[in-house]
Design a protein around this motif. Structure first.
Motif, PDB file in Angstrom:
ATOM      1  N   CYS A  66     -28.287  -5.560  12.548  1.00 24.24           N
ATOM      2  CA  CYS A  66     -27.012  -5.838  11.885  1.00 24.24           C
ATOM      3  C   CYS A  66     -26.329  -6.956  12.666  1.00 24.24           C
ATOM      4  O   CYS A  66     -26.669  -7.236  13.816  1.00 24.24           O
ATOM      5  CB  CYS A  66     -26.135  -4.599  11.818  1.00 24.24           C
ATOM      6  N   ILE A  67     -25.381  -7.587  12.022  1.00 23.73           N
ATOM      7  CA  ILE A  67     -24.585  -8.629  12.659  1.00 23.73           C
ATOM      8  C   ILE A  67     -23.200  -8.053  12.898  1.00 23.73           C
ATOM      9  O   ILE A  67     -22.588  -7.508  11.981  1.00 23.73           O
ATOM     10  CB  ILE A  67     -24.491  -9.884  11.769  1.00 23.73           C
ATOM     11  N   GLU A  68     -22.738  -8.150  14.131  1.00 20.51           N
ATOM     12  CA  GLU A  68     -21.375  -7.753  14.457  1.00 20.51           C
ATOM     13  C   GLU A  68     -20.554  -9.022  14.593  1.00 20.51           C
ATOM     14  O   GLU A  68     -20.825  -9.860  15.443  1.00 20.51           O
ATOM     15  CB  GLU A  68     -21.334  -6.940  15.748  1.00 20.51           C
ATOM     16  N   LYS A  69     -19.571  -9.146  13.707  1.00 26.96           N
ATOM     17  CA  LYS A  69     -18.733 -10.334  13.663  1.00 26.96           C
ATOM     18  C   LYS A  69     -17.453 -10.066  14.437  1.00 26.96           C
ATOM     19  O   LYS A  69     -17.049  -8.915  14.599  1.00 26.96           O
ATOM     20  CB  LYS A  69     -18.431 -10.650  12.197  1.00 26.96           C
ATOM     21  N   ALA A  70     -16.813 -11.120  14.890  1.00 27.67           N
ATOM     22  CA  ALA A  70     -15.539 -10.992  15.586  1.00 27.67           C
ATOM     23  C   ALA A  70     -14.634 -10.045  14.806  1.00 27.67           C
ATOM     24  O   ALA A  70     -14.510 -10.155  13.591  1.00 27.67           O
ATOM     25  CB  ALA A  70     -14.879 -12.364  15.711  1.00 27.67           C
ATOM     26  N   GLY A  71     -14.039  -9.093  15.498  1.00 25.71           N
ATOM     27  CA  GLY A  71     -13.189  -8.114  14.841  1.00 25.71           C
ATOM     28  C   GLY A  71     -13.899  -6.799  14.591  1.00 25.71           C
ATOM     29  O   GLY A  71     -13.417  -5.954  13.863  1.00 25.71           O
ATOM     30  N   ASP A  72     -15.077  -6.608  15.165  1.00 25.39           N
ATOM     31  CA  ASP A  72     -15.832  -5.355  15.081  1.00 25.39           C
ATOM     32  C   ASP A  72     -16.305  -5.006  13.673  1.00 25.39           C
ATOM     33  O   ASP A  72     -16.458  -3.843  13.342  1.00 25.39           O
ATOM     34  CB  ASP A  72     -15.029  -4.184  15.651  1.00 25.39           C
TER      35      ASP A  72
END
Length: 92
Positions: A66-72
């Motif tokens: 999965c990709i964790e983007k800024a802001g969780d």
């Protein structure tokens, strides 16, 4: 890359739409999150770069990441595939 909003002069800097240049990291789905989650990232870059990277993986392997983007915010394989098909997705 976008970062925390500035309060200098109080200008509105909220950009609408998907922020393709936000910081992001690639994680295994089963990495356990937790306090040391940031250290468990396998790869980091912009949101768009990591979407491209996941789309290069074999389809049956993508579900493990999965990709964790800024802001969780987490983006899993099906959502990543959908984002890669958007007309506003940046070209490589």
């Amino acid at each position: 890359m976008t970062d925390h909003p500035s309060t200098f002069k109080g200008d509105d800097n909220h950009a609408h739409g998907i922020q393709w240049d936000d910081r992001a990291s690639l994680h295994r789905v089963d990495d356990g999150d937790g306090v040391l989650d940031a250290a468990k990232g396998l790869r980091s870059g912009t949101f768009a770069e990591l979407i491209r990277h996941m789309m290069l993986m074999p389809e049956d392997e993508r579900a493990q990441y999965c990709i964790e983007k800024a802001g969780d915010r987490e983006y899993h394989a099906a959502e990543v595939a959908g984002l890669s098909q958007r007309p506003d997705f940046p070209a490589a």
